[in-house]
Write an enzyme that holds these catalytic residues in place. Structure first.
Site: not given
Length: 284
Positions: A2-3
């Site tokens: 997750p970015e």
DNA sequence: CACCATGTTCCTTG
DNA sequence: CCAAGGAACATGGT
């Protein structure tokens, strides 16, 4: 996984699948991911509610639902932590080992799985208020960023991970943006020149947009084997095509030659996180 | 066994 | 009060 770009791709993927769908039941398998939200409250709030929208703020997912009985809108807030994933499975498919929360719909079930359980799925809005501007939005300007950086002598790489400065940049894209901007990760934030700040803002936007574009070309199959789930892994695994190999220029490339000058890429640790950089292209 | 991992929060120290 | 550094969280991959 997750970015900002990965979360954005996930939102685009899930939004059309969820809109209009009604939650029939909520199954919590790991209470920890609810944070301060009580399991009973979550069930009561979501049961019978219909998804109306799904958006993103920084690395947070914002599920909007409407309940015909309670009549007021509800926001379910998700964060994937380091290893969280969300996807739909057919109604009676087997759940993965680390399924943390399952929302039962009529024909499907939305699974939030997270091997390390660092992520969250809650009714809490807190945390969102502290976020800085969206890096792809109009508020994230060189002027804003310069003013924000001026107040700290901390290394620029560390500041890029500060979600109150700019929301959504994580460890991978921080290294990538600094490499593309030709700035040393060790440079004190308040010592960047006006030009460097401007270039960095541009490169942050560029690297995030490229990642989103890249993600948009990859068919999503979250339920599949994680080794084949390339979108949410940064690569260097095996049999990568040139397309995949070119994606990240410095991250996880210690010892490999810089694509620009052939100098070996170095790794250093800042704030307990790995930073990758080219000691020649990114001079102190 | 050792070390590393896409994130955030809390605690301590100065 | 603030900045900075480090541990903690929990599990899996190499």
């Amino acid at each position: 996984m997750p970015e900002l770009p990965e979360v954005e791709i996930l939102v685009r993927h899930l939004a059309p699948l969820l809109k209009g769908k009604k939650v029939r039941a909520v199954e919590v398998r790991r209470k920890k991911v609810l944070g301060r939200t009580r399991e009973e409250e979550l069930s009561r709030t979501l049961r019978g509610a219909t998804f109306t929208d799904l958006t993103r703020r920084g690395k947070y997912l914002l599920f909007e639902l409407r309940s015909p009985v309670q009549k007021n809108a509800v926001t379910l807030v998700g964060h994937l932590g380091m290893t969280g994933r969300m996807y739909l499975l057919a109604k009676n498919e087997t759940l993965p080992k680390h399924a943390a929360v399952v929302l039962k719909l009529s024909e499907h079930q939305m699974v939030y799985e997270d091997a390390r359980y660092f992520g969250r799925l809650t009714l809490e809005r807190g945390g969102l208020d502290k976020l800085g501007p969206e890096p792809l939005g109009d508020e994230f300007t060189a002027q804003y960023f310069a003013a924000a950086l001026k107040r700290s002598g901390q290394a620029i790489k560390v500041k890029l991970l500060d979600q109150t400065l700019v929301a959504g940049v994580g460890n991978i894209y921080a290294s990538e943006a600094l490499f593309r901007a030709g700035i040393s990760p060790r440079r004190p934030a308040n010592k960047l020149s006006a030009t460097q700040t401007k270039v960095l803002v541009e490169k942050i936007r560029e690297v995030l947009k490229e990642a989103i574009r890249f993600g948009s070309t990859v068919p999503l199959d979250y339920a599949g084997d994680s080794k084949k789930d390339r979108l949410f892994y940064y690569g260097g695994i095996d049999d990568e095509s040139d397309f995949y190999q070119e994606r990240l220029l410095v991250y996880d490339r210690r010892g490999q030659k810089c694509v620009r000058c052939r100098t070996p890429i170095k790794r250093l640790v800042q704030a307990a996180r790995s930073t990758f950089y080219c000691p020649s292209c990114q001079r102190a």
